[in-house]
Scaffold this active site. Structure first.
Site, PDB file in Angstrom:
ATOM      1  CB  CYS A  63      -1.020   0.022   1.102  1.00 47.08           C
ATOM      2  SG  CYS A  63      -0.124   0.227   2.852  1.00 47.08           S
ATOM      3  CG  ASP A 105      -6.433   1.892  -1.556  1.00 46.52           C
ATOM      4  OD1 ASP A 105      -5.613   1.620  -1.722  1.00 46.52           O
ATOM      5  OD2 ASP A 105      -6.951   1.105  -0.705  1.00 46.52           O
ATOM      6  CG  HIS A 136      -4.445   0.630   3.654  1.00 41.04           C
ATOM      7  ND1 HIS A 136      -3.329   0.118   2.788  1.00 41.04           N
ATOM      8  CD2 HIS A 136      -5.464   0.967   3.132  1.00 41.04           C
ATOM      9  CE1 HIS A 136      -4.169   0.085   1.549  1.00 41.04           C
ATOM     10  NE2 HIS A 136      -5.455   0.815   1.913  1.00 41.04           N
TER      11      HIS A 136
END
Length: 313
Positions: free
Chosen positions: A91, A148, A133
């Site tokens: 991430c 994302d 994250h």
């Protein structure tokens, strides 16, 4: 001119690097490579082509001599673009790199932290872990969107406006939405976070994937998060191999290709088309190349020797 502090906190890529990245995405011929529109449709196109080009993966923690992940913007560009070996990242790599690209194009980018729902990793379904994250919030004409590109197969596939309870199409027949609420561990129930949820179809149950804040995180925050991720023996990233890449057909996302340790699956339109269980390192390295386009050097392949994730068949 931005101050040195602003440049450090909000890095950008020069035009040459930006153009080099855009050429890797197989974008539609109508997509501009300069004079960007900076609108929702352009952002959506970029997100979806990135997801189908650059995988979510944690291979650097297993197939390397250092087992270290760098969040340096130049190092990320080298890994994603210049090496031309099909690599992506987890991430903080994927969203850090993509956020820098968007900022370089002229988008208003704010990077924020998120807590992953423990049910995603097989824990207690309703609870959340620590800040582990990263997502980006992009503001376009006064509207904030969560973007994302670093969560894997269940991640968002288009920019989500920060509006609660609005259902959006994901990979058909799946859906996604945001909720705005507290989480079970809050002692103050008036606190609010954004919860990202996904489901496989209109008749499936919603599954919470993570929650995120609107408070901006700084590069030093991500350095702390990254340090824990690559050092903790309880982190799933050090204990398992994770790879996921979106499948695009005719400009639309239609499925995913995923790997968990030695098992790889290709799933298109909800149906598993192919499954492969790898028994040896040679076999897994071949599947990474043929299914994901990831090419590992001999030195990188030797890096997994002796690790818990090594396949010894």
């Amino acid at each position: 001119m931005p101050s040195s502090a602003e440049a450090h906190l909000r890095p950008t890529y020069p035009t040459a690097k930006l153009q080099q990245y855009l050429r890797t995405l197989s974008l539609p011929s109508t997509f501009p490579h300069h004079g960007f529109a900076l609108d929702y449709n352009e952002l959506r196109t970029l997100q979806q082509h990135h997801l189908s080009t650059y995988p979510f993966e944690n291979l650097s923690l297993h197939y390397s001599t250092t087992h270290i992940v760098s969040l340096d913007t130049d190092a990320l560009f080298e890994k994603f673009v210049r090496k031309e070996c099909g690599r992506g990242g987890y991430c903080m790599e994927n969203n850090g790199f993509f956020g820098t690209v968007l900022r370089s194009m002229g988008y208003d980018v704010t990077s924020v932290g998120a807590r992953v729902c423990e049910g995603v990793a097989g824990g207690d379904g309703g609870l959340f872990g620590g800040w582990a994250h990263m997502v980006n919030i992009i503001t376009i004409a006064g509207t904030k969107y969560m973007v994302d590109v670093g969560f894997g197969g269940n991640g968002a596939t288009s920019p989500l406006p920060l509006e609660p309870n609005t259902i959006h199409e994901r990979i058909p027949p799946g859906n996604m939405r945001l909720l705005h609420s507290s989480i079970p561990q809050h002692t103050d129930p008036t606190q609010r976070l954004w919860l990202y949820q996904a489901r496989e179809s209109d008749t499936s149950e919603w599954q919470t994937q993570y929650c995120f804040t609107e408070t901006e995180f700084l590069p030093c925050d991500y350095e702390m998060m990254n340090f824990w991720t690559i050092q903790s023996r309880t982190s799933i990233f050090t204990q398992a191999i994770l790879v996921a890449k979106m499948v695009m057909e005719d400009g639309r996302l239609v499925g995913t290709v995923t790997m968990f340790n030695g098992e790889a699956k290709r799933k298109v339109r909800k149906e598993i088309e192919e499954r492969k269980c790898c028994a040896s390192e040679e076999e897994r390295v071949r599947v990474l190349r043929e299914w994901f386009g990831v090419v590992l050097t001999a030195e990188e392949r030797r890096g997994i020797n002796g690790l818990v994730t090594e396949l010894k068949g």
